[in-house]
Scaffold this motif. Sequence first.
Motif, mmCIF file in Angstrom:
data_model
loop_
_atom_site.group_PDB
_atom_site.id
_atom_site.type_symbol
_atom_site.label_atom_id
_atom_site.label_comp_id
_atom_site.label_asym_id
_atom_site.label_seq_id
_atom_site.Cartn_x
_atom_site.Cartn_y
_atom_site.Cartn_z
ATOM 1 N N VAL A 27 -11.145 30.877 12.722
ATOM 2 C CA VAL A 27 -9.884 30.156 12.625
ATOM 3 C C VAL A 27 -10.046 29.089 11.551
ATOM 4 O O VAL A 27 -10.986 28.291 11.605
ATOM 5 C CB VAL A 27 -9.514 29.490 13.971
ATOM 6 C CG1 VAL A 27 -8.267 28.636 13.826
ATOM 7 C CG2 VAL A 27 -9.348 30.537 15.063
ATOM 8 N N GLN A 63 -6.248 24.351 19.550
ATOM 9 C CA GLN A 63 -5.759 24.850 20.823
ATOM 10 C C GLN A 63 -4.643 25.866 20.614
ATOM 11 O O GLN A 63 -4.604 26.912 21.267
ATOM 12 C CB GLN A 63 -5.268 23.697 21.696
ATOM 13 C CG GLN A 63 -4.810 24.151 23.068
ATOM 14 C CD GLN A 63 -4.351 22.995 23.932
ATOM 15 O OE1 GLN A 63 -4.011 21.929 23.445
ATOM 16 N NE2 GLN A 63 -4.341 23.224 25.229
ATOM 17 N N ALA A 65 -4.333 27.828 18.229
ATOM 18 C CA ALA A 65 -4.940 29.047 17.693
ATOM 19 C C ALA A 65 -5.854 29.737 18.705
ATOM 20 O O ALA A 65 -6.435 30.775 18.402
ATOM 21 C CB ALA A 65 -5.721 28.716 16.424
ATOM 22 N N GLY A 66 -6.021 29.143 19.895
ATOM 23 C CA GLY A 66 -6.830 29.770 20.926
ATOM 24 C C GLY A 66 -8.280 29.351 20.958
ATOM 25 O O GLY A 66 -9.122 30.046 21.533
ATOM 26 N N THR A 67 -8.579 28.217 20.348
ATOM 27 C CA THR A 67 -9.964 27.737 20.324
ATOM 28 C C THR A 67 -9.948 26.229 20.565
ATOM 29 O O THR A 67 -8.921 25.668 20.907
ATOM 30 C CB THR A 67 -10.657 28.162 19.009
ATOM 31 O OG1 THR A 67 -12.052 27.907 19.102
ATOM 32 C CG2 THR A 67 -10.068 27.507 17.796
ATOM 33 N N GLN A 68 -11.096 25.578 20.402
ATOM 34 C CA GLN A 68 -11.173 24.146 20.667
ATOM 35 C C GLN A 68 -12.226 23.494 19.781
ATOM 36 O O GLN A 68 -12.968 24.175 19.079
ATOM 37 C CB GLN A 68 -11.468 23.900 22.139
ATOM 38 C CG GLN A 68 -12.705 24.594 22.637
ATOM 39 C CD GLN A 68 -12.814 24.573 24.145
ATOM 40 O OE1 GLN A 68 -12.248 23.710 24.799
ATOM 41 N NE2 GLN A 68 -13.549 25.505 24.707
ATOM 42 N N ASP A 71 -15.789 24.675 19.368
ATOM 43 C CA ASP A 71 -16.003 25.923 18.646
ATOM 44 C C ASP A 71 -15.964 25.749 17.126
ATOM 45 O O ASP A 71 -16.026 26.730 16.387
ATOM 46 C CB ASP A 71 -14.965 26.956 19.079
ATOM 47 C CG ASP A 71 -15.080 27.281 20.565
ATOM 48 O OD1 ASP A 71 -16.210 27.475 21.038
ATOM 49 O OD2 ASP A 71 -14.037 27.318 21.241
ATOM 50 N N LEU A 127 -13.333 31.898 16.969
ATOM 51 C CA LEU A 127 -12.444 32.211 18.085
ATOM 52 C C LEU A 127 -13.312 32.813 19.183
ATOM 53 O O LEU A 127 -13.966 33.831 18.970
ATOM 54 C CB LEU A 127 -11.364 33.190 17.641
ATOM 55 C CG LEU A 127 -10.204 33.424 18.583
ATOM 56 C CD1 LEU A 127 -9.415 32.141 18.808
ATOM 57 C CD2 LEU A 127 -9.294 34.504 18.036
ATOM 58 N N SER A 130 -13.374 35.654 24.478
ATOM 59 C CA SER A 130 -12.388 35.835 25.546
ATOM 60 C C SER A 130 -10.976 35.565 25.088
ATOM 61 O O SER A 130 -10.028 35.830 25.810
ATOM 62 C CB SER A 130 -12.727 34.920 26.725
ATOM 63 O OG SER A 130 -12.663 33.553 26.316
ATOM 64 N N ALA A 131 -10.793 35.033 23.872
ATOM 65 C CA ALA A 131 -9.439 34.693 23.401
ATOM 66 C C ALA A 131 -8.723 35.914 22.883
ATOM 67 O O ALA A 131 -9.252 36.903 22.533
ATOM 68 C CB ALA A 131 -9.523 33.633 22.314
#
Length: 131
Positions: A27, A63, A65-68, A71, A127, A130-131
């Motif tokens: 990402v 967040q 984009a499905g991550t944090q 990561d 990413l 699990s996303a």
Amino acid sequence: MQHVVRPHGSPPVNGYSHAVVFTGPMVAVSAQVPVDAEGRTVGESDPAAQIRQVFTNLATALQAAGTQLQDVVKLTVYLTDLADLDDFRRIRDEHLDPARPPACSLVQVAGLVHPCFRIEIDALAVLPASA
């Protein structure tokens, strides 16, 4: 994700890894500036407030984009005043695990897109599977 903080023979680090090895989709987060959700500049004369807002904006984008933040594998930091570096490091360590720091580039710049901005940060993150 594997953080290669200080490989043998490399110089000491201060809050970053010399390399980060990872697999999976990446990402890319555009450079974030110290502007809140209403478009207002935060902390015009308060570098710590600006840095906190930038990390808030990074976390929000990641967040979505499905991550944090945990990561993040690479940060690029632009500061207009290196006197803000200690604030940056302290606040960065509030948001990122100092035991697993991302790779990082830090550049002093003459100015950013708005004359009140003291900091801008972009990021690359992995990413999670699990996303």
